[in-house]
Write a protein that holds these residues in place. Sequence first.
Motif, PDB file in Angstrom:
ATOM      1  N   VAL A   5       3.549  -8.870   5.506  1.00 36.18           N
ATOM      2  CA  VAL A   5       2.348  -9.468   6.079  1.00 36.18           C
ATOM      3  C   VAL A   5       1.189  -8.496   5.927  1.00 36.18           C
ATOM      4  O   VAL A   5       1.242  -7.367   6.419  1.00 36.18           O
ATOM      5  CB  VAL A   5       2.547  -9.821   7.561  1.00 36.18           C
ATOM      6  CG1 VAL A   5       1.262 -10.414   8.139  1.00 36.18           C
ATOM      7  CG2 VAL A   5       3.697 -10.806   7.723  1.00 36.18           C
ATOM      8  N   GLU A   6       0.151  -8.957   5.235  1.00 34.00           N
ATOM      9  CA  GLU A   6      -1.024  -8.124   4.979  1.00 34.00           C
ATOM     10  C   GLU A   6      -2.134  -8.455   5.974  1.00 34.00           C
ATOM     11  O   GLU A   6      -2.201  -9.561   6.514  1.00 34.00           O
ATOM     12  CB  GLU A   6      -1.561  -8.375   3.564  1.00 34.00           C
ATOM     13  CG  GLU A   6      -0.593  -8.085   2.465  1.00 34.00           C
ATOM     14  CD  GLU A   6      -0.407  -9.252   1.529  1.00 34.00           C
ATOM     15  OE1 GLU A   6      -0.056  -9.037   0.362  1.00 34.00           O
ATOM     16  OE2 GLU A   6      -0.618 -10.393   1.984  1.00 34.00           O
ATOM     17  N   SER A   7      -3.013  -7.492   6.160  1.00 30.20           N
ATOM     18  CA  SER A   7      -4.209  -7.702   6.967  1.00 30.20           C
ATOM     19  C   SER A   7      -5.277  -6.726   6.508  1.00 30.20           C
ATOM     20  O   SER A   7      -4.985  -5.752   5.800  1.00 30.20           O
ATOM     21  CB  SER A   7      -3.910  -7.492   8.450  1.00 30.20           C
ATOM     22  OG  SER A   7      -3.461  -6.177   8.686  1.00 30.20           O
ATOM     23  N   GLY A   8      -6.520  -7.011   6.898  1.00 29.73           N
ATOM     24  CA  GLY A   8      -7.598  -6.065   6.643  1.00 29.73           C
ATOM     25  C   GLY A   8      -8.594  -6.457   5.574  1.00 29.73           C
ATOM     26  O   GLY A   8      -9.570  -5.736   5.344  1.00 29.73           O
ATOM     27  N   GLY A   9      -8.366  -7.558   4.895  1.00 27.75           N
ATOM     28  CA  GLY A   9      -9.334  -7.982   3.893  1.00 27.75           C
ATOM     29  C   GLY A   9     -10.609  -8.490   4.543  1.00 27.75           C
ATOM     30  O   GLY A   9     -10.709  -8.607   5.760  1.00 27.75           O
ATOM     31  N   GLY A  10     -11.587  -8.792   3.699  1.00 29.38           N
ATOM     32  CA  GLY A  10     -12.835  -9.322   4.223  1.00 29.38           C
ATOM     33  C   GLY A  10     -13.978  -9.165   3.251  1.00 29.38           C
ATOM     34  O   GLY A  10     -13.774  -8.896   2.066  1.00 29.38           O
ATOM     35  N   LEU A  11     -15.176  -9.349   3.791  1.00 31.33           N
ATOM     36  CA  LEU A  11     -16.400  -9.239   3.002  1.00 31.33           C
ATOM     37  C   LEU A  11     -17.095  -7.930   3.335  1.00 31.33           C
ATOM     38  O   LEU A  11     -17.275  -7.586   4.513  1.00 31.33           O
ATOM     39  CB  LEU A  11     -17.324 -10.411   3.336  1.00 31.33           C
ATOM     40  CG  LEU A  11     -18.720 -10.406   2.720  1.00 31.33           C
ATOM     41  CD1 LEU A  11     -18.636 -10.492   1.206  1.00 31.33           C
ATOM     42  CD2 LEU A  11     -19.548 -11.554   3.298  1.00 31.33           C
ATOM     43  N   VAL A  12     -17.479  -7.196   2.299  1.00 32.78           N
ATOM     44  CA  VAL A  12     -18.150  -5.914   2.496  1.00 32.78           C
ATOM     45  C   VAL A  12     -19.204  -5.744   1.416  1.00 32.78           C
ATOM     46  O   VAL A  12     -19.070  -6.290   0.311  1.00 32.78           O
ATOM     47  CB  VAL A  12     -17.115  -4.760   2.465  1.00 32.78           C
ATOM     48  CG1 VAL A  12     -16.474  -4.644   1.093  1.00 32.78           C
ATOM     49  CG2 VAL A  12     -17.731  -3.453   2.906  1.00 32.78           C
ATOM     50  N   GLN A  13     -20.248  -4.999   1.736  1.00 34.04           N
ATOM     51  CA  GLN A  13     -21.272  -4.719   0.740  1.00 34.04           C
ATOM     52  C   GLN A  13     -20.812  -3.623  -0.212  1.00 34.04           C
ATOM     53  O   GLN A  13     -19.978  -2.779   0.143  1.00 34.04           O
ATOM     54  CB  GLN A  13     -22.565  -4.299   1.425  1.00 34.04           C
ATOM     55  CG  GLN A  13     -23.290  -5.439   2.133  1.00 34.04           C
ATOM     56  CD  GLN A  13     -24.662  -5.033   2.612  1.00 34.04           C
ATOM     57  OE1 GLN A  13     -24.900  -3.870   2.917  1.00 34.04           O
ATOM     58  NE2 GLN A  13     -25.574  -5.998   2.684  1.00 34.04           N
ATOM     59  N   ALA A  14     -21.383  -3.616  -1.395  1.00 33.13           N
ATOM     60  CA  ALA A  14     -21.087  -2.567  -2.366  1.00 33.13           C
ATOM     61  C   ALA A  14     -21.340  -1.204  -1.737  1.00 33.13           C
ATOM     62  O   ALA A  14     -22.347  -1.005  -1.042  1.00 33.13           O
ATOM     63  CB  ALA A  14     -21.931  -2.752  -3.618  1.00 33.13           C
ATOM     64  N   GLY A  15     -20.419  -0.280  -1.991  1.00 37.31           N
ATOM     65  CA  GLY A  15     -20.510   1.047  -1.406  1.00 37.31           C
ATOM     66  C   GLY A  15     -19.776   1.180  -0.090  1.00 37.31           C
ATOM     67  O   GLY A  15     -19.600   2.293   0.412  1.00 37.31           O
ATOM     68  N   GLY A  16     -19.346   0.067   0.464  1.00 35.56           N
ATOM     69  CA  GLY A  16     -18.656   0.076   1.742  1.00 35.56           C
ATOM     70  C   GLY A  16     -17.169   0.370   1.602  1.00 35.56           C
ATOM     71  O   GLY A  16     -16.672   0.671   0.512  1.00 35.56           O
ATOM     72  N   SER A  17     -16.474   0.270   2.738  1.00 34.47           N
ATOM     73  CA  SER A  17     -15.055   0.591   2.797  1.00 34.47           C
ATOM     74  C   SER A  17     -14.272  -0.503   3.516  1.00 34.47           C
ATOM     75  O   SER A  17     -14.817  -1.205   4.374  1.00 34.47           O
ATOM     76  CB  SER A  17     -14.842   1.914   3.551  1.00 34.47           C
ATOM     77  OG  SER A  17     -15.478   2.989   2.894  1.00 34.47           O
ATOM     78  N   LEU A  18     -13.017  -0.618   3.149  1.00 33.35           N
ATOM     79  CA  LEU A  18     -12.064  -1.483   3.829  1.00 33.35           C
ATOM     80  C   LEU A  18     -10.715  -0.798   3.833  1.00 33.35           C
ATOM     81  O   LEU A  18     -10.410  -0.004   2.943  1.00 33.35           O
ATOM     82  CB  LEU A  18     -11.927  -2.838   3.122  1.00 33.35           C
ATOM     83  CG  LEU A  18     -13.006  -3.898   3.320  1.00 33.35           C
ATOM     84  CD1 LEU A  18     -12.717  -5.104   2.429  1.00 33.35           C
ATOM     85  CD2 LEU A  18     -13.099  -4.329   4.773  1.00 33.35           C
ATOM     86  N   ARG A  19      -9.913  -1.127   4.836  1.00 31.99           N
ATOM     87  CA  ARG A  19      -8.550  -0.610   4.899  1.00 31.99           C
ATOM     88  C   ARG A  19      -7.592  -1.796   5.012  1.00 31.99           C
ATOM     89  O   ARG A  19      -7.666  -2.571   5.961  1.00 31.99           O
ATOM     90  CB  ARG A  19      -8.372   0.324   6.086  1.00 31.99           C
ATOM     91  CG  ARG A  19      -6.997   1.016   6.145  1.00 31.99           C
ATOM     92  CD  ARG A  19      -6.962   2.022   7.281  1.00 31.99           C
ATOM     93  NE  ARG A  19      -5.754   2.834   7.273  1.00 31.99           N
ATOM     94  CZ  ARG A  19      -4.779   2.723   8.164  1.00 31.99           C
ATOM     95  NH1 ARG A  19      -4.875   1.823   9.124  1.00 31.99           N
ATOM     96  NH2 ARG A  19      -3.723   3.506   8.092  1.00 31.99           N
ATOM     97  N   LEU A  20      -6.703  -1.887   4.043  1.00 29.67           N
ATOM     98  CA  LEU A  20      -5.685  -2.931   4.045  1.00 29.67           C
ATOM     99  C   LEU A  20      -4.400  -2.379   4.629  1.00 29.67           C
ATOM    100  O   LEU A  20      -4.050  -1.220   4.416  1.00 29.67           O
ATOM    101  CB  LEU A  20      -5.433  -3.442   2.628  1.00 29.67           C
ATOM    102  CG  LEU A  20      -6.638  -3.948   1.840  1.00 29.67           C
ATOM    103  CD1 LEU A  20      -6.180  -4.477   0.481  1.00 29.67           C
ATOM    104  CD2 LEU A  20      -7.382  -5.007   2.602  1.00 29.67           C
ATOM    105  N   SER A  21      -3.695  -3.248   5.346  1.00 27.20           N
ATOM    106  CA  SER A  21      -2.402  -2.885   5.913  1.00 27.20           C
ATOM    107  C   SER A  21      -1.378  -3.928   5.517  1.00 27.20           C
ATOM    108  O   SER A  21      -1.701  -5.098   5.318  1.00 27.20           O
ATOM    109  CB  SER A  21      -2.485  -2.829   7.444  1.00 27.20           C
ATOM    110  OG  SER A  21      -3.425  -1.876   7.882  1.00 27.20           O
ATOM    111  N   CYS A  22      -0.131  -3.485   5.411  1.00 29.75           N
ATOM    112  CA  CYS A  22       0.959  -4.396   5.087  1.00 29.75           C
ATOM    113  C   CYS A  22       2.201  -3.906   5.817  1.00 29.75           C
ATOM    114  O   CYS A  22       2.564  -2.729   5.694  1.00 29.75           O
ATOM    115  CB  CYS A  22       1.199  -4.426   3.589  1.00 29.75           C
ATOM    116  SG  CYS A  22       2.684  -5.332   3.091  1.00 29.75           S
ATOM    117  N   ALA A  23       2.827  -4.797   6.550  1.00 29.86           N
ATOM    118  CA  ALA A  23       4.035  -4.442   7.289  1.00 29.86           C
ATOM    119  C   ALA A  23       5.188  -5.326   6.840  1.00 29.86           C
ATOM    120  O   ALA A  23       5.036  -6.543   6.705  1.00 29.86           O
ATOM    121  CB  ALA A  23       3.797  -4.605   8.782  1.00 29.86           C
ATOM    122  N   ALA A  24       6.325  -4.696   6.643  1.00 26.91           N
ATOM    123  CA  ALA A  24       7.538  -5.413   6.260  1.00 26.91           C
ATOM    124  C   ALA A  24       8.383  -5.679   7.493  1.00 26.91           C
ATOM    125  O   ALA A  24       8.467  -4.834   8.394  1.00 26.91           O
ATOM    126  CB  ALA A  24       8.327  -4.618   5.237  1.00 26.91           C
TER     127      ALA A  24
END
Length: 121
Positions: A5-24
């Motif tokens: 199960v993944e989480s953490g996606g979304g919309l961000v402006q160029a130059g920004g950051s995101l952190r994705l997580s995945c748990a089994a």
Amino acid sequence: QVQLVESGGGLVQAGGSLRLSCAASGSIFSINTMGWYRQAPGKQRELVASITSGGSANYADSMKGRFTISRDNAKKAVYLQMNSLKPEDTAVYYCNAEIASSFFAPSRDYWGQGTQVTVSS
């Protein structure tokens, strides 16, 4: 049954950051390599980064220096820290893991459902 199960996606402006997580979760005896792949519209799915159970990481050339993969073996989780995002990073990101469900079972690939990452210019 094994689930990723993944989480953490979304919309961000160029130059920004995101952190994705995945748990089994589920019937898991051991987890070998875990990784992240992505697929942009009209393109093939490609490797973003992978990490072994011992912590050795591998990155696609275009992600080196911007993305960092990590994992928490106790939590059966893998993470992807994405910095300096570019519009061309826009894609559905999929978690992948090589999992053995029992001592006698061979490892097989499992996939998450995907999480959308959109980078606006």
